[in-house]
Every structure is written in structure tokens, then in C-alpha cells.
Design a protein around this motif. Structure first.
Motif, PDB file in Angstrom:
ATOM      1  N   ARG A 161       0.874  -1.053   0.002  1.00  0.00           N
ATOM      2  CA  ARG A 161       0.084  -0.178  -0.211  1.00  0.00           C
ATOM      3  C   ARG A 161       0.821   1.233   0.155  1.00  0.00           C
ATOM      4  N   GLN A 162       1.619   1.017   0.444  1.00  0.00           N
ATOM      5  CA  GLN A 162       2.994   2.225  -0.171  1.00  0.00           C
ATOM      6  C   GLN A 162       3.418   2.342  -1.563  1.00  0.00           C
ATOM      7  N   PHE A 163       3.259   2.046  -2.071  1.00  0.00           N
ATOM      8  CA  PHE A 163       3.520   2.708  -3.764  1.00  0.00           C
ATOM      9  C   PHE A 163       2.176   2.473  -4.341  1.00  0.00           C
ATOM     10  N   LYS A 164       2.553   3.163  -5.676  1.00  0.00           N
ATOM     11  CA  LYS A 164       1.201   2.960  -6.487  1.00  0.00           C
ATOM     12  C   LYS A 164       2.746   3.193  -7.746  1.00  0.00           C
ATOM     13  N   ALA A 194      -4.754  -5.813  -2.715  1.00  0.00           N
ATOM     14  CA  ALA A 194      -3.853  -4.937  -2.403  1.00  0.00           C
ATOM     15  C   ALA A 194      -3.083  -4.032  -3.835  1.00  0.00           C
ATOM     16  N   ALA A 197      -5.434  -2.775  -6.218  1.00  0.00           N
ATOM     17  CA  ALA A 197      -6.076  -1.462  -6.196  1.00  0.00           C
ATOM     18  C   ALA A 197      -4.416  -0.673  -6.096  1.00  0.00           C
ATOM     19  N   ASN A 198      -3.580  -0.883  -6.472  1.00  0.00           N
ATOM     20  CA  ASN A 198      -2.167   0.410  -6.151  1.00  0.00           C
ATOM     21  C   ASN A 198      -1.252   0.110  -7.442  1.00  0.00           C
ATOM     22  N   ALA A 199      -2.155  -0.171  -8.725  1.00  0.00           N
ATOM     23  CA  ALA A 199      -1.420   0.035  -9.827  1.00  0.00           C
ATOM     24  C   ALA A 199      -2.634   0.690 -11.263  1.00  0.00           C
ATOM     25  N   ARG A 200      -1.765   1.398 -11.880  1.00  0.00           N
ATOM     26  CA  ARG A 200      -2.393   1.969 -12.824  1.00  0.00           C
ATOM     27  C   ARG A 200      -2.884   0.993 -14.098  1.00  0.00           C
TER      28      ARG A 200
END
Length: 259
Positions: A161-164, A194, A197-200
């Protein structure tokens, strides 16, 4: 339980390779495909194998397969899927790579890329990619699953969750015909959710045997991914979901040799 010599040999072959195919067995035993189909149906009725289109898997039931056996299932198909996924990911991109034998095939195909930042909860992926100076590899913390080197649990979820990132490469132990993506370990599922949810751009990689399997824990739904890469998709409902949800479906068996 009594097994005929041919049935016992088929079980051993399935155990060694993860799956057996009707045509290969017919040639090996010098019998007709109809005879082999009857053999496989009888063994599936005894829950010794799980029937799939054109053959059978080992083992049966909802329990997950041993990691090395899973690695051998559809290995050529996984390599082709890995190469197709790697072509979608440009140099200098950031990406998640999740647990799984097919996602590992993607990591192998990415080794000629430059400037990648790879965040993974898969020790096997990290170990393969870390020796390449053009790669920056970041590995999640958490509980290491002894069976396959996957890192799972709440610590891994918090880390992800720290990354996008630009891309996520995920796998699935089973794909239901209603589009549900399924797995066996709820701890792994939390990490996969997770990652999604955190990838384009989410790339699902799974060979066609996953349409024939089942698993008890829901990761999400096919409509949540952007691209689905498989060797072939013979399930009409899956094709409809991809069309209706604007999920790009890539079937490696339909790609030309130059693609």
C-alpha cells in the motif's frame, strides 16, 4: 484401491508432469483416444485426477498443488504468456509482480528490459531479477510461505500500500466462469487485492487450465483488470465479460509469430 497397470502409470505421469493429455497417452500406450478418455473418466470418478479439456490434472479436489507440479503444468503456454505480458511493459516502468508460476514466467521474460522498478512478494522473482543491474528490486516483508516462497500476511499488505505503480502482474489459481478470480490462501488474496488497488494497469496472466479448476477464496473479478493474457479462452462467458468490461483479451495461440 486397486489400479490397473495402465491406470497406475497414468497417475505417476500426471504426478510427475502435473497434467496428462489424451492424445499423448493414447500414443504412449498404443491404444485409442476413446480408451484413454474412459480411463481418465474412471480415475476422475475415483477422485484420483481432475478432468480438463483434452486431459486431466493431478491432484483432484480443491487442495492446491505442490509448487513444482504446478510449475510443470502448461509450462510452454506459461512461457508464451510471459513473453506476451513483457511486451506490454516498457522500459523504465514500475510494477508489482505477484506470487505464481505464471507471474514468474513474466519475470523471466522481462530480464532484457532496462530501468524497471519491480516490487514483489515473490522470493523467486526477486532472486531471479536482483542480479541484473538494470533492475531495482524491492521485496515485501511478511510471512514467507515455505511451499513456494510467497510472502503473505498483513505486513506484506501494508508494504504494498506504500506504492502506486504503472503495472501489476497478477495470477489466479482458478477463474470461475462468472469471472471470479479465486485462490487458496486468504493471506495471499489480501496481498493480491492491495496490488490491484495500487496499480494503474492490471495484467492478469493465467493459462487455460485455470478455467477447469476451483478454489475457495475470492481475489476479485475479471472486470477489475485491464488486460487478460491466456493461451486460449474457450469459455464464452469469459469472453463476454472481457468485451462488456473493456478488458483486453490476448490469446497467445492466436498471435502471429512476429507479435
Amino acid at each position: 484401491m486397486f489400479l490397473s497397470p495402465r491406470h497406475a502409470a497414468i497417475i505417476e505421469m500426471a504426478k510427475e508432469h502435473g497434467r496428462v493429455l489424451v492424445d499423448d497417452l493414447a500414443a504412449h500406450f498404443n491404444v485409442t483416444p476413446q480408451t484413454i478418455r474412459k480411463d481418465l473418466n474412471d480415475m476422475c470418478d475415483q477422485r484420483l485426477l481432475t478432468r480438463i479439456h483434452g486431459g486431466a490434472l493431478f491432484p483432484s479436489g480443491i487442495e492446491n498443488m505442490e509448487y513444482e507440479a504446478r510449475r510443470k503444468i502448461a509450462s510452454d503456454e506459461k512461457d508464451a504468456i510471459g513473453k506476451a505480458a513483457a511486451k506490454l511493459i516498457p522500459d523504465n516502468a514500475s510494477l508489482f509482480i505477484n506470487i505464481g508460476t505464471t507471474t514468474e514466467a513474466v519475470s523471466k521474460a522481462l530480464l532484457d528490459h532496462n530501468g524497471l522498478m519491480v516490487i514483489t512478494n515473490n522470493i523467486n522473482v526477486a532472486n531471479r531479477m536482483r542480479v541484473y543491474p538494470s533492475m531495482e528490486v524491492v521485496i515485501a516483508g511478511g510471512v514467507v510461505r515455505g511451499s513456494d516462497g510467497g510472502i503473505v500476511g498483513e505486513a506484506a499488505v501494508d508494504f504494498i500500500r506504500q506504492f502506486k505503480v504503472d503495472y501489476a502482474v497478477i495470477g489466479s489459481s482458478a477463474i470461475d466462469h462468472d469471472g471470479a478470480l479465486l485462490d487458496f490462501d486468504f493471506r495471499e488474496v489480501k496481498v493480491a487485492q492491495a496490488i490491484i488497488a495500487n496499480a494503474r494497469h492490471v495484467i492478469l496472466v493465467a493459462d487455460a487450465t485455470k478455467f477447469e479448476r476451483t478454489a475457495p477464496v475470492r481475489i476479485g473479478h475479471l472486470s477489475q483488470v485491464n488486460t487478460f493474457i491466456t493461451d486460449r479462452c474457450d469459455v464464452d462467458s469469459i469472453r463476454r465479460i472481457c468485451s462488456d468490461s473493456e478488458v483486453r483479451l490476448i490469446e497467445t495461440t492466436r498471435l502471429s509469430p512476429m507479435e
